[in-house]
Motif scaffolding. Structure first.
Motif, PDB file in Angstrom:
ATOM      1  N   GLY A   1      -7.757   1.964 -10.461  1.00 46.40           N
ATOM      2  CA  GLY A   1      -8.756   1.055  -9.904  1.00 46.40           C
ATOM      3  C   GLY A   1      -8.123   0.002  -9.016  1.00 46.40           C
ATOM      4  N   ILE A   2      -6.969  -0.504  -9.440  1.00 41.43           N
ATOM      5  CA  ILE A   2      -6.292  -1.530  -8.644  1.00 41.43           C
ATOM      6  C   ILE A   2      -5.834  -0.947  -7.308  1.00 41.43           C
ATOM      7  CG2 ILE A   2      -4.224  -2.994  -8.547  1.00 41.43           C
ATOM      8  CD1 ILE A   2      -6.470  -4.063 -10.323  1.00 41.43           C
ATOM      9  N   TYR A   3      -5.413   0.332  -7.319  1.00 38.88           N
ATOM     10  CA  TYR A   3      -4.990   0.964  -6.068  1.00 38.88           C
ATOM     11  C   TYR A   3      -6.186   1.480  -5.276  1.00 38.88           C
ATOM     12  CZ  TYR A   3      -0.022   0.685  -7.117  1.00 38.88           C
ATOM     13  OH  TYR A   3       1.247   0.224  -7.348  1.00 38.88           O
TER      14      TYR A   3
ATOM     15  N   GLN B   1       0.836  -1.216   0.000  1.00 35.66           N
ATOM     16  CA  GLN B   1       0.000   0.000   0.000  1.00 35.66           C
ATOM     17  C   GLN B   1       0.862   1.254   0.000  1.00 35.66           C
ATOM     18  OE1 GLN B   1      -3.214   0.280  -0.154  1.00 35.66           O
ATOM     19  NE2 GLN B   1      -4.160  -1.597   0.649  1.00 35.66           N
TER      20      GLN B   1
ATOM     21  N   SER C   1      -6.561   4.511 -15.706  1.00 32.02           N
ATOM     22  CA  SER C   1      -7.797   4.099 -15.024  1.00 32.02           C
ATOM     23  C   SER C   1      -7.618   2.734 -14.377  1.00 32.02           C
ATOM     24  CB  SER C   1      -8.962   4.013 -16.013  1.00 32.02           C
ATOM     25  OG  SER C   1      -9.187   5.255 -16.603  1.00 32.02           O
ATOM     26  N   PHE C   2      -6.948   1.825 -15.098  1.00 27.87           N
ATOM     27  CA  PHE C   2      -6.781   0.475 -14.570  1.00 27.87           C
ATOM     28  C   PHE C   2      -5.964   0.472 -13.277  1.00 27.87           C
ATOM     29  CE2 PHE C   2      -4.115  -3.363 -14.262  1.00 27.87           C
ATOM     30  CZ  PHE C   2      -5.123  -4.252 -13.932  1.00 27.87           C
ATOM     31  N   PHE C   3      -4.773   1.085 -13.339  1.00 26.90           N
ATOM     32  CA  PHE C   3      -3.937   1.055 -12.131  1.00 26.90           C
ATOM     33  C   PHE C   3      -4.587   1.852 -10.999  1.00 26.90           C
ATOM     34  CE2 PHE C   3      -0.654  -0.334 -15.164  1.00 26.90           C
ATOM     35  CZ  PHE C   3      -0.199  -1.446 -14.472  1.00 26.90           C
TER      36      PHE C   3
ATOM     37  N   ALA D   1       2.772   4.084 -11.440  1.00 22.33           N
ATOM     38  CA  ALA D   1       3.306   3.487 -10.204  1.00 22.33           C
ATOM     39  C   ALA D   1       3.111   4.406  -8.997  1.00 22.33           C
ATOM     40  CB  ALA D   1       4.784   3.148 -10.378  1.00 22.33           C
TER      41      ALA D   1
END
Lengths: 307, 364
Positions: free
Chosen positions: A102-104, A76, A98-100, A148
């Motif tokens: 969403g993952i975070y 985290q 958007s993807f990363f 990142a």
């Protein structure tokens, strides 16, 4: 409290110790450089600090969290970018963000704000609909960095982040790292480029899994405090090296571009002797002058000493 | 419940990637339809217009009646009627006829006096498959004929697929095969591709949990599989007129159970492959080909050597084929197919557990 605290960290693969009782600390907001040859243990160390690899023994905390006890909580708090600039090539710039995001677990408001920040930082505004596969190296690299750090981690690990990128993009990238550091983010970066290491506040040189030297560049250059490095400009560098390599007052030589660097054992009083030796053998010496040690001199010396 | 959004995010990403690759999209949607059409037409073992030469040594009304039966059937075409058995040879040798029907002299009298009468059928055995089918047709035809005439009573009856249309038998099987090929290979390649790209490592340093990653990677392919099932059922029922006698709901539920095994297998293959090519080859040759051969799709399990038969119990396709054919053709429900359903579920659970254990170890 320091952002990264590593104590006696060890990782074995069978009988082979990839990382061997490594200890160092990194202060908050510091840019910390990790130098070492291929296979020295840089990536293994980073993988342990990211919670990807369990240490065999020793301990490490990142932002106060123990990496062996709670690797998920570490994830985290960190951003990680490897030399591969891992993005989804078939997705667009916008979709990758958007993807990363969403993952975070960013909510919509925060994701929109961070999206603007990343596009702006990477210079990708107006290119949101380009596929990641179609981006040039420098843009890919900055987008990978942006993805990142979408979740604003206090610690960022960069594993050879500037490989295969043109010099202008490299400079631009280091400007971003300086900004991150100025805003309080701790950055641990590995690199092959010794000129880049000059951007780091402090540097650790590791060799064969062990810490060989640590300090600011000025501190590291102190290894040459009692010795002198002379730069010899000559039209016949190969012959010059052969001649002085085994001279009693010369510790070692190395080629630097078209000139030769020689480390003298007893300081400047040996300069004349070396010059005479070369001229006696018929090697023309255009100039022979003491020079301040470069980081490359330091790296070669430290690695050689560490054996 | 902030865990589900991450799975949804992965599924969304996976579908976007599929959509962005027209080649892959074609494989998913167009290829199944082409395969079904090809197999539906070509892989049928039904034969029409088998060339037959007849030796009519009787030349009676009764023998002509029998010959007209053959010529009236779409399965047969009479190429010639000769009077001597010796003439048959050249027809069979040159392939001008596959079957020779020999009606002995005295046939008409025997029929009239209700005496049993033997007929001889000679077949060209060089293409055993076709000949077997042709012989089957001929035996059926003769059986039906003799039953009418009361000479013999063979009581041959075929259930569920009365015309023994192999298409009705094959097409549900094709559905099982397509699902195995598409979902297993895609899942395996999808995961290995992320490893090759380095995005898998990137995901590993995010707070994404292991199970979220696995569900998020496999679910999109399950969705694709379900879309393919709809397509295939549509074509099977509307175009090929395969009867769907059982419950559509049960069919989808069983497909979901089957997908557990195919996706689990895909995940397992991904843990033993380091490149996409390897994953594809491993899935296709090491797992799928033997599975197809040993599942009963092509060769009846009952005909296999005794030591091979137990191996077929290890093949999920075997159970799903029985379930599919039962639902399509027999119209039975879970009360009949539950043993197969249970075996399938157990297989899926086992392979998924194994694959997850392996993938976790690999990441450590």
């Amino acid at each position: 409290m320091n952002a990264i605290v590593v104590k006696d960290l060890t990782r074995r693969f069978g009988d082979f110790a990839a990382v061997d009782r490594l200890s160092f600390e990194v202060a908050k907001g510091e840019i910390f450089g990790f130098l070492g040859s291929n296979g020295a243990g840089k990536s293994t160390t980073i993988r342990m600090l990211c919670g990807l690899l369990k240490p065999t023994s020793g301990s490490a905390t990142v932002d106060g969290v123990d990496v062996s006890r709670d690797p998920e909580a570490v994830k985290q708090r960190i951003g990680y970018m490897s030399q591969r600039f891992s993005l989804y090539e078939r997705l667009t710039v916008d979709q990758n963000i958007s993807f990363f995001g969403g993952i975070y677990g960013l909510d919509r408001t925060r994701l929109d704000a961070r999206r603007r920040f990343v596009l702006d930082m990477a210079g990708l505004a107006g290119r949101e609909r380009l596929r990641a596969a179609d981006l040039a190296g420098g843009w890919r690299q900055r987008l990978a960095l942006g993805c990142a750090i979408l979740h604003e981690p206090p610690v960022v690990f960069l594993d050879e982040p500037t490989g295969g990128v043109d010099p202008v993009s490299r400079r631009e990238f280091w400007r971003l790292i300086d900004h991150l550091s100025a805003s309080g983010v701790t950055v641990l970066v590995t690199t092959h480029y010794l000129d880049e290491a000059e951007h780091c506040n402090r540097i650790a040189i590791i060799h064969a899994g062990r810490l060989a030297a640590i300090g600011t560049t000025a501190e590291l250059k102190q290894v040459f405090a009692d010795r002198t490095i002379v730069e010899i400009r000559t039209s016949n560098a190969v012959e010059a090296m052969r001649l002085i390599e085994r001279a009693p007052d010369v510790e070692k030589t190395s080629v630097f571009g078209t000139s030769v660097h020689a480390v003298l054992k007893h300081g400047e009083r040996d300069v004349d002797g070396v010059k005479a030796r070369l001229e006696h053998a018929g090697v023309p010496v255009a100039s022979i002058e003491p020079v301040p040690p470069s980081l490359e001199d330091v790296f070669l010396d430290v690695v050689e000493e560490a054996g | 419940m902030d865990l589900i959004p991450r799975v949804r995010c992965l599924v969304w990403k996976e579908l976007l990637e599929l959509k962005a690759d027209p080649r892959l999209f074609g494989i998913l949607i167009v290829a199944p339809m082409l395969q079904l059409l090809a197999l539906g037409y070509a892989a049928t073992t039904d034969i029409e217009n088998v060339p037959v030469v007849v030796v009519d040594a009787d030349r009676s009304t009764a023998s002509r009646g029998l010959i007209s039966r053959f010529s009236a059937s779409p399965s047969f075409a009479i190429v010639d009627v000769v009077s001597s058995a010796r003439e048959v040879d050249s027809y069979l040798e040159r392939g001008r006829a596959w079957l020779a029907l020999s009606i002995p002299s005295g046939y008409g009298d025997a029929i009239a006096s209700n005496r049993p009468q033997t007929l001889q059928l000679i077949a060209d055995g060089s293409d055993a498959n076709s000949t077997n089918v042709a012989l089957g047709y001929a035996t059926n035809l003769l059986g039906a004929y003799s039953q009418e005439r009361g000479v013999l009573d063979p009581r041959v009856q075929v259930w569920f697929n009365p015309r023994l249309e192999s298409r009705h038998f094959m097409i549900p099987g094709v559905l099982a095969l397509l699902l195995l090929a598409i979902t297993t290979i895609l899942a395996a390649m999808g995961i290995v591709r992320e490893r090759e790209l380095g995005t898998l490592e990137q995901l590993n340093v995010t707070p994404l949990r292991r199970w979220e990653l696995i569900v998020g990677k496999l679910l999109p392919y399950a969705l694709v599989g379900m879309v393919d099932v709809c397509l295939v059922i549509g074509i099977a029922v509307l175009w090929f007129e395969v009867p769907l006698r059982g419950s559509v709901g049960l069919l989808f539920a069983m497909t979901a159970v089957y997908l557990l095994s195919t996706l689990g297998l895909g995940l397992f293959v991904s843990t033993i492959s380091s490149t996409q090519q390897q994953a594809m080859m491993t899935a296709a040759f090491f797992f799928m080909t033997p599975m197809v051969f040993l599942s009963g799709f092509i060769f009846p399990i009952e005909n296999m050597p005794a030591f091979i038969q137990p191996i077929t119990y290890l093949i999920p396709l075997r159970y799903f084929l029985v379930i599919l054919r039962s639902i399509f053709l027999k119209g039975v429900g879970l009360e009949t197919v539950w043993p197969q359903a249970a075996a399938l579920a157990a297989w899926g659970a086992a392979i998924l557990t194994l694959a997850i254990a392996r993938s976790t170890k690999r990441a450590a």
